[in-house]
Scaffold this motif. Structure first.
Motif, PDB file in Angstrom:
ATOM      1  N   VAL A 166       0.854  -1.189   0.000  1.00 45.97           N
ATOM      2  CA  VAL A 166       0.000   0.000   0.000  1.00 45.97           C
ATOM      3  C   VAL A 166       0.886   1.234   0.000  1.00 45.97           C
ATOM      4  O   VAL A 166       1.666   1.454   0.933  1.00 45.97           O
ATOM      5  CB  VAL A 166      -0.935   0.013   1.224  1.00 45.97           C
ATOM      6  N   TYR A 176      -2.579   0.312  -4.508  1.00 41.64           N
ATOM      7  CA  TYR A 176      -2.557  -1.023  -3.936  1.00 41.64           C
ATOM      8  C   TYR A 176      -1.990  -2.003  -4.974  1.00 41.64           C
ATOM      9  O   TYR A 176      -2.472  -2.053  -6.115  1.00 41.64           O
ATOM     10  CB  TYR A 176      -3.959  -1.472  -3.528  1.00 41.64           C
ATOM     11  N   HIS A 222      -8.146   1.421   4.901  1.00 42.60           N
ATOM     12  CA  HIS A 222      -7.356   0.460   4.134  1.00 42.60           C
ATOM     13  C   HIS A 222      -7.874  -0.968   4.280  1.00 42.60           C
ATOM     14  O   HIS A 222      -7.763  -1.764   3.342  1.00 42.60           O
ATOM     15  CB  HIS A 222      -5.887   0.522   4.581  1.00 42.60           C
TER      16      HIS A 222
END
Length: 284
Positions: A166, A176, A222
């Motif tokens: 990430v 990503y 995330h």
């Protein structure tokens, strides 16, 4: 001997590594450990490269403090010890092993909770998952490991290794990058009318690696983005394995293998010959 003939000594170190990796991709995933040791014995100079490049089946350890099992790999290893995602302690214990910063440790704990739910939904009872997070330049990386074994009607195993990188970018969506490797194998007895002997066994297995990159906003966090990308990737790989690999293998086997026993085929052949003989006599 097969390894020696393939890894000829008159090729460069880079060529040996490429051939070694190519060989490992073609060998049964359940025998990766033994085959890797044999390759290292043949080419000791390539040990570090082989160990870092070859994905090995996931193993299980027990967290004595939390009384929970966890998966081990190079992504939670420090020397000969492995860090538990539950207690954040190394087994066997060491005091100077890598520990993620507080912020990343929080992400790691949340990711383990989310993937536990995901694993229960997709893999069912008996499946294990473990997630590990560490820092990289401009972001962090996470290893999401999943293992499912079965002993119903034979033996089988599914190992899924998901490595997510990430990259956080100020004012722009985060980047990503996911690399997923799945190693799976099945072993069982062949059913026949006469019954299966100890030699009537089928072994089917292989590994598949796929990669995907995507830019997503982190408004939902995330964890949500990582989970969605991994879910889509694993579904895609699962469909490929089921439809292309296992499906094609089944078609090939069905085309070369008769489900009718030898005695039954002889009986049908004799009956056909009698019918043909009777028809010829009648025509004459």
């Amino acid at each position: 001997n097969e390894y020696k003939s393939y890894l000829r000594m008159d090729v460069s170190g880079e060529s040996k590594l490429e051939r070694g990796l190519d060989l490992m991709r073609r060998l049964p995933p359940q025998d990766v450990g033994n085959n890797l040791c044999k390759l290292i014995d043949l080419c000791p100079s390539l040990m570090e490269e082989l160990l870092s490049a070859v994905d090995q089946p996931l193993r299980i350890m027990n967290d004595d403090m939390k009384q929970k099992k966890f998966l081990i790999s190079d992504y939670n290893r420090d020397g000969d010890s492995f860090r538990s995602p539950w207690s954040n302690i190394y087994y066997p214990y060491i005091s100077d092993g890598y520990l993620p910063p507080i912020q990343l440790r929080t992400i790691e704990e949340e990711l383990n909770k989310a993937m536990r739910i995901y694993t229960d939904m997709y893999y069912g009872e008996g499946a294990l998952s473990s997630c590990y997070v560490w820092d990289i330049d401009n972001g962090f990386a996470a290893a999401v490991l999943i293992k499912k074994t079965t002993t119903e009607r034979g033996k089988g195993c599914w190992d899924s290794i998901n490595i997510m990188e990430v990259s956080e970018r100020l004012g722009r969506p985060s980047h990503y990058k996911l690399t997923t490797t799945v190693m799976t194998w099945l072993e069982g007895e062949v059913e026949s009318e006469e019954g299966a002997s100890s030699e009537d066994r089928v072994r089917l297995g292989g590994s598949l690696t796929r990669q995907k990159e995507e830019d997503l906003t982190s408004d939902n966090g995330h964890i949500t983005n990582i989970g969605q990308i991994i879910e889509a990737m694993e579904n895609n790989i699962r469909q490929q394995i089921e439809g292309v690999y296992f499906g094609k293998t089944k078609d090939v086997l069905n085309s070369v293998r008769s489900l009718t026993s030898l005695s039954r085929r002889k009986q049908l052949s004799g009956l056909s010959a009698q019918i043909n003989s009777a028809i010829m006599k009648r025509n004459n």
